[in-house]
Design an enzyme around this catalytic site. Structure first.
Site, PDB file in Angstrom:
ATOM      1  N   GLY A  18      83.403 -75.304 208.075  1.00  0.00           N
ATOM      2  CA  GLY A  18      84.276 -75.269 206.904  1.00  0.00           C
ATOM      3  C   GLY A  18      83.829 -74.278 205.845  1.00  0.00           C
ATOM      4  CG  HIS A  51      76.684 -68.842 208.747  1.00  0.00           C
ATOM      5  ND1 HIS A  51      77.382 -69.907 208.237  1.00  0.00           N
ATOM      6  CD2 HIS A  51      77.625 -67.959 209.175  1.00  0.00           C
ATOM      7  CE1 HIS A  51      78.686 -69.667 208.348  1.00  0.00           C
ATOM      8  NE2 HIS A  51      78.853 -68.493 208.902  1.00  0.00           N
ATOM      9  CE  LYS A  98      94.961 -78.765 217.537  1.00  0.00           C
ATOM     10  NZ  LYS A  98      94.614 -79.863 218.463  1.00  0.00           N
ATOM     11  N   GLY A  99      92.058 -77.408 211.433  1.00  0.00           N
ATOM     12  CA  GLY A  99      91.578 -78.067 210.224  1.00  0.00           C
ATOM     13  C   GLY A  99      91.669 -79.585 210.284  1.00  0.00           C
TER      14      GLY A  99
HETATM   15  P1  A3P Z   1      88.973 -75.930 213.395  1.00  0.00           P
HETATM   16  O1  A3P Z   1      88.608 -74.857 214.358  1.00  0.00           O
HETATM   17  O2  A3P Z   1      88.524 -77.286 213.850  1.00  0.00           O
HETATM   18  O3  A3P Z   1      90.414 -75.920 213.018  1.00  0.00           O
HETATM   19  P2  A3P Z   1      84.259 -71.881 209.220  1.00  0.00           P
HETATM   20  O4  A3P Z   1      85.045 -71.491 208.024  1.00  0.00           O
HETATM   21  O5  A3P Z   1      82.884 -72.377 208.905  1.00  0.00           O
HETATM   22  O6  A3P Z   1      84.294 -70.841 210.265  1.00  0.00           O
HETATM   23  O7  A3P Z   1      84.965 -73.189 209.838  1.00  0.00           O
HETATM   24  C1  A3P Z   1      86.210 -73.069 210.465  1.00  0.00           C
HETATM   25  C2  A3P Z   1      86.850 -74.444 210.542  1.00  0.00           C
HETATM   26  O8  A3P Z   1      87.289 -74.836 209.242  1.00  0.00           O
HETATM   27  C3  A3P Z   1      88.084 -74.389 211.419  1.00  0.00           C
HETATM   28  O9  A3P Z   1      88.163 -75.682 212.041  1.00  0.00           O
HETATM   29  C4  A3P Z   1      89.190 -74.160 210.394  1.00  0.00           C
HETATM   30  O10 A3P Z   1      90.468 -74.521 210.835  1.00  0.00           O
HETATM   31  C5  A3P Z   1      88.695 -75.059 209.267  1.00  0.00           C
HETATM   32  N1  A3P Z   1      89.262 -74.682 207.960  1.00  0.00           N
HETATM   33  C6  A3P Z   1      89.410 -73.449 207.442  1.00  0.00           C
HETATM   34  N2  A3P Z   1      89.952 -73.519 206.223  1.00  0.00           N
HETATM   35  C7  A3P Z   1      90.169 -74.819 205.955  1.00  0.00           C
HETATM   36  C8  A3P Z   1      90.739 -75.533 204.836  1.00  0.00           C
HETATM   37  N3  A3P Z   1      91.187 -74.896 203.766  1.00  0.00           N
HETATM   38  N4  A3P Z   1      90.786 -76.860 204.915  1.00  0.00           N
HETATM   39  C9  A3P Z   1      90.341 -77.528 206.005  1.00  0.00           C
HETATM   40  N5  A3P Z   1      89.804 -76.909 207.090  1.00  0.00           N
HETATM   41  C10 A3P Z   1      89.710 -75.580 207.065  1.00  0.00           C
END
Ligand code: A3P
Length: 321
Positions: free
Chosen positions: A68, A128, A288-289
């Site tokens: 996230g 990270h 998907k989030g």
């Molecule tokens: P999913 O692949 O399960 O959908 P990062 O930003 O660390 O790369 O993490 C990516 C994950 O966060 C993805 O999960 C993405 O869909 C989700 N994500 C990105 N923006 C978001 C938001 N505003 N609210 C909730 N989830 C979010």
């Protein structure tokens, strides 16, 4: 194939195992100080520990990838910038949050170490890297760290999808089984994920006023509460006037999954990942989030294997999933 809990328990520590390069993800990984980094980024990240100079008023957003990061960056940027930035022409409408909150040591996001020195205080930065690869002064200078983690099965599924989106050069897709095996051995970018989580978890217990430990799941279940807590932690609580006019709600909605995903910049824009080596569509950051999506991809056995691994690794730490 995935390791069972018993196999992983009897393994020698990573540093003493033979392989220090892991092939199988979209780019090779190299073992550095017990962590698997993308090989082409190791030399850059090695400089961070000795050359990055944390400041007392820095805010550092630290995450395991796919937990996230994009969301946390958007929230922290919007919370700390409120008052001087309007929603109508907000920078997030024209730029990805990864470019607005630089990754420490990553040039493409503006995080080149020399460039970071020129930024005015207070700086909002991200990483990270595990705590052990950051300068030790992070723990003494008084800066604030916000750490975000995620339920490991969901983080793994997100990682697997992401890797297959960033594969370049016609390489075959990475199978779920292969990815699962590597992830459970700790061989994933910035892995082992359990050590990464634990380092920041312990730091948050030792310094709760300076290290905030967040979970993706709590952000999803009550984003408004997290927005308020984040604002307080960052030293910028919402005033009574802001509460009355609904500023916290506006920020929560503006940074929500649907809102960010539907911005043109995130629908059609590109961004860099892995230190500029890989280009990807910004849309790949918004899949998907959802919480619990692992059930749609992993078998029951895989889920149980991962749960056993997680129970074992976090046993006695107070951190549970
Ligand atoms: P999913 O692949 O399960 O959908 P990062 O930003 O660390 O790369 O993490 C990516 C994950 O966060 C993805 O999960 C993405 O869909 C989700 N994500 C990105 N923006 C978001 C938001 N505003 N609210 C909730 N989830 C979010």
């Amino acid at each position: 194939m995935a390791q069972t809990q018993d196999q992983s328990e009897s393994n020698p520590p990573l540093e003493s195992s033979v392989a220090t390069v892991c092939e199988g993800w979209s780019t090779p990984l190299t073992l550095h100080n017990n962590y698997w980094l993308r090989s082409h980024t190791v030399s850059k990240f090695m400089l961070v520990r000795d050359n990055f100079k944390p400041r007392r008023d820095d805010i550092i957003l630290a995450t395991q990838p796919k937990c996230g990061t994009t969301w946390l960056k958007a929230l922290a940027f919007t919370i700390t910038g409120r008052g001087r930035l309007s929603f109508s022409d907000h920078p997030l409408r024209t730029d990805n949050s990864h470019n607005l909150v630089p990754f420490i040591g990553v040039q493409d996001t503006g995080g080149d170490l020399e460039h970071l020195e020129t930024l005015p205080s207070p700086r909002l930065l991200s990483t990270h890297l595990p705590l052990s690869l950051l300068p030790p002064t992070i723990s003494t200078v008084g800066c604030k760290v916000v750490y975000l983690c995620r339920e490991p099965k969901d983080a793994f599924v997100s990682r697997w999808h992401f890797e297959n989106k960033i594969i370049t050069g016609g390489a075959p897709p990475i199978s779920l089984d292969d990815a699962f095996g590597m992830f459970c051995q700790g061989r994933s970018p910035f892995g082992p994920f359990w050590d990464h989580y634990l380092e920041y978890w312990k730091e948050s217990l030792a310094r709760p006023h300076e290290v905030m430990f967040l979970r993706y799941e709590e952000m999803v279940s009550n984003p408004l509460k997290v927005v308020r807590e984040l604002a307080c932690f960052l030293g910028a609580p919402f005033t009574q006037e802001e509460e009355t006019s609904g500023v916290a709600q506006q920020i929560e909605r503006f940074c929500s999954f649907d809102s960010l995903r539907n911005l043109d910049i995130n629908k059609t824009g590109g961004t860099d990942s892995a230190g500029g080596k890989i280009s990807l569509q910004a849309s790949a950051l918004f899949r998907k989030g959802k919480v619990g999506d692992w059930v749609n991809h992993m078998t029951k056995d895989m889920g149980e294997t991962m749960d056993r691994l997680v129970d074992h690794k976090f046993k006695g730490s107070g951190l549970e999933f």
